[in-house]
Write a protein that holds these residues in place. Structure first.
Motif, short mmCIF file in Angstrom:
data_model
loop_
_atom_site.label_atom_id
_atom_site.label_comp_id
_atom_site.label_asym_id
_atom_site.label_seq_id
_atom_site.Cartn_x
_atom_site.Cartn_y
_atom_site.Cartn_z
N LEU A 1 5.23 -2.95 -12.17
CA LEU A 1 5.91 -4.04 -11.47
C LEU A 1 6.38 -5.11 -12.44
O LEU A 1 7.49 -5.64 -12.31
CB LEU A 1 4.97 -4.65 -10.43
N ALA A 2 5.52 -5.42 -13.41
CA ALA A 2 5.84 -6.50 -14.34
C ALA A 2 6.90 -6.07 -15.36
O ALA A 2 7.81 -6.85 -15.67
CB ALA A 2 4.58 -6.97 -15.07
N ALA B 1 -9.09 2.15 -11.24
CA ALA B 1 -8.53 1.11 -12.10
C ALA B 1 -7.31 1.57 -12.90
O ALA B 1 -6.33 0.83 -12.99
CB ALA B 1 -9.61 0.58 -13.04
N PRO B 2 -7.32 2.78 -13.52
CA PRO B 2 -6.13 3.18 -14.31
C PRO B 2 -4.86 3.21 -13.49
O PRO B 2 -3.81 2.74 -13.93
CB PRO B 2 -6.51 4.57 -14.83
N GLU B 3 -4.94 3.77 -12.27
CA GLU B 3 -3.74 3.85 -11.43
C GLU B 3 -3.27 2.47 -10.99
O GLU B 3 -2.06 2.19 -10.97
CB GLU B 3 -4.01 4.72 -10.20
N LEU B 4 -4.23 1.60 -10.63
CA LEU B 4 -3.85 0.26 -10.18
C LEU B 4 -3.25 -0.57 -11.31
O LEU B 4 -2.23 -1.25 -11.13
CB LEU B 4 -5.06 -0.45 -9.57
N ALA C 1 3.99 5.71 -5.47
CA ALA C 1 4.10 5.67 -6.93
C ALA C 1 3.11 6.60 -7.61
O ALA C 1 3.24 6.89 -8.81
CB ALA C 1 3.90 4.24 -7.43
N ASN C 2 2.11 7.07 -6.87
CA ASN C 2 1.10 7.97 -7.43
C ASN C 2 1.12 9.33 -6.74
O ASN C 2 0.06 9.92 -6.48
CB ASN C 2 -0.29 7.32 -7.30
N ASP C 3 2.32 9.80 -6.42
CA ASP C 3 2.52 11.14 -5.86
C ASP C 3 1.73 11.37 -4.57
O ASP C 3 1.18 12.45 -4.32
CB ASP C 3 2.13 12.22 -6.88
N LYS C 4 1.65 10.33 -3.75
CA LYS C 4 1.03 10.39 -2.42
C LYS C 4 -0.45 10.76 -2.46
O LYS C 4 -0.98 11.36 -1.50
CB LYS C 4 1.80 11.37 -1.52
N ILE D 1 0.84 -1.20 0.00
CA ILE D 1 0.00 0.00 0.00
C ILE D 1 0.87 1.25 0.00
O ILE D 1 0.60 2.23 -0.72
CB ILE D 1 -0.94 0.00 1.22
N ARG D 2 1.93 1.22 0.78
CA ARG D 2 2.85 2.37 0.81
C ARG D 2 3.47 2.60 -0.56
O ARG D 2 3.54 3.75 -1.04
CB ARG D 2 3.93 2.10 1.87
N ARG D 3 3.92 1.53 -1.22
CA ARG D 3 4.53 1.68 -2.55
C ARG D 3 3.51 2.20 -3.57
O ARG D 3 3.85 3.01 -4.44
CB ARG D 3 5.08 0.32 -3.02
N PHE D 4 2.27 1.75 -3.45
CA PHE D 4 1.22 2.19 -4.37
C PHE D 4 0.97 3.68 -4.21
O PHE D 4 0.84 4.42 -5.20
CB PHE D 4 -0.05 1.38 -4.10
N ILE D 5 0.91 4.16 -2.97
CA ILE D 5 0.64 5.58 -2.72
C ILE D 5 1.82 6.44 -3.18
O ILE D 5 1.65 7.48 -3.82
CB ILE D 5 0.35 5.80 -1.22
#
Length: 331
Positions: free
Chosen positions: A49-50, A39-42, A28-31, A22-26
């Protein structure tokens, strides 16, 4: 997120991993807050990652599971795109299996507690954490049985305790007893109990039966409750001991603690034991999971006689000399 994970009784390792994703996801999207993303961000994060991270399919699926838990369980957001998320296809891998000789060579290079742990993993088919979390009350020396409590899928089961390990395991229990007495004398000695048993049975935590068979050499502070107690043995010590033993034994296969469990199942099936029995000993919900060992019931490539070898056997049976080389072409 942490409170919800604990309410759903997820393990401490899953909690740590999910929070890290969750921390990496936030980040990676400028907090940005997850409720403002979709969906687009996820999809972009998983693709990153891939493509850039070149992670395995299981790692990508782990990240997706963390995101779905966040939106469903924490933010309580049921969005249509969540149902359409496609998980990465995991490749079908053949488990690494050691021969009986290789197992003996590895164990011969180990001693002390790492030797006993590795022997128990191979001799009983336990998962690593099942072995480390083994309680004194769950070892039955009279019946040569080990009871696994709260295994994978929160299931209990019984498995075999090798007769050759009864005496060294009893010595380990005696050692744990001495350490427990020292802890009690110092004002400690409480073991971590599952769920709410500590409130239901206030004195159970100090009972010796609830102590770990393989306690840690030092006490530490529990990250969940802040209580100082003696936890179980560190799994990293066993992993390093296994790596050193493989190097000394000349084993080039990738060997981990789980490899010993693979070898336990494979060798039982090769010895002719029923696959349902092996399934119960391993704690698999589906027999299809057990069938990966020995490369399914037909014994896989190891049980097939190559036609080239069959021809050689026929030649020897007929007492005919094998051909020297290819036949001359017919004009």
């Amino acid at each position: 997120m942490r409170i919800r994970l604990r309410a759903k009784r997820y393990s401490i390792r899953t909690e740590t991993i999910y929070l890290a994703w969750i921390r990496r996801f936030i980040l990676a999207n400028d907090k940005r807050h997850p409720k403002d993303m979709g969906a687009p961000e996820l999809e972009r994060f998983l693709s990153m990652l891939a493509v850039e991270g070149n992670v395995a399919a299981s790692t990508q699926n782990q990240a997706l599971s963390a995101m779905l838990f966040l939106y469903r369980e924490v933010l309580n957001i049921q969005l249509p795109w969540m149902e359409s998320m496609v998980r990465a296809k995991r490749p079908q891998r053949v488990p690494t299996v050691l021969s009986c000789g290789e197992v003996q060579r590895i164990l011969a290079q180990m001693d002390g507690r790492p030797w006993l742990l590795a022997s128990l993993l191979y001799g009983s088919g336990l998962r690593l954490m099942e072995c480390l979390r083994l309680r004194v009350k769950d070892t039955d020396f009279a019946r040569n049985e080990i009871t696994v409590r709260g295994g994978k899928g929160a299931k209990d089961r019984r498995t075999v305790l090798p007769a050759s390990l009864v005496e060294p395991l009893q010595r380990e229990v005696e050692r744990a007893h001495l350490m427990h007495q020292e802890d009690v004398a110092a004002g400690f000695g409480e073991a971590v109990l599952p769920h709410a048993l500590a409130r239901k049975y206030p004195n159970a935590a100090r009972e010796f039966g609830w102590q770990f068979v393989f306690p840690a050499p030092k006490r530490s502070v529990d990250p969940r409750g802040g209580v100082e107690r003696r936890h179980h043995f560190d799994d990293g010590v066993l992993s390093r001991a296994l790596k050193r033993a493989c190097g000394k034994a000349g084993i080039v296969k990738p060997v981990s603690a789980h490899t010993l469990r693979h070898s336990f199942a494979t060798h039982l099936l090769e010895a002719g034991y029923d696959i349902r029995t092996v399934q119960e000993l391993l704690g698999h919900s589906d027999v299809a999971t057990t069938q990966i060992y020995t490369h399914v019931l037909n014994r896989g490539a190891g049980g097939v006689l190559s036609p080239l070898d069959r021809q050689a056997m026929d030649i020897r049976t007929l007492n005919l000399a094998p051909p020297v080389g290819p036949k001359a072409p017919v004009s």
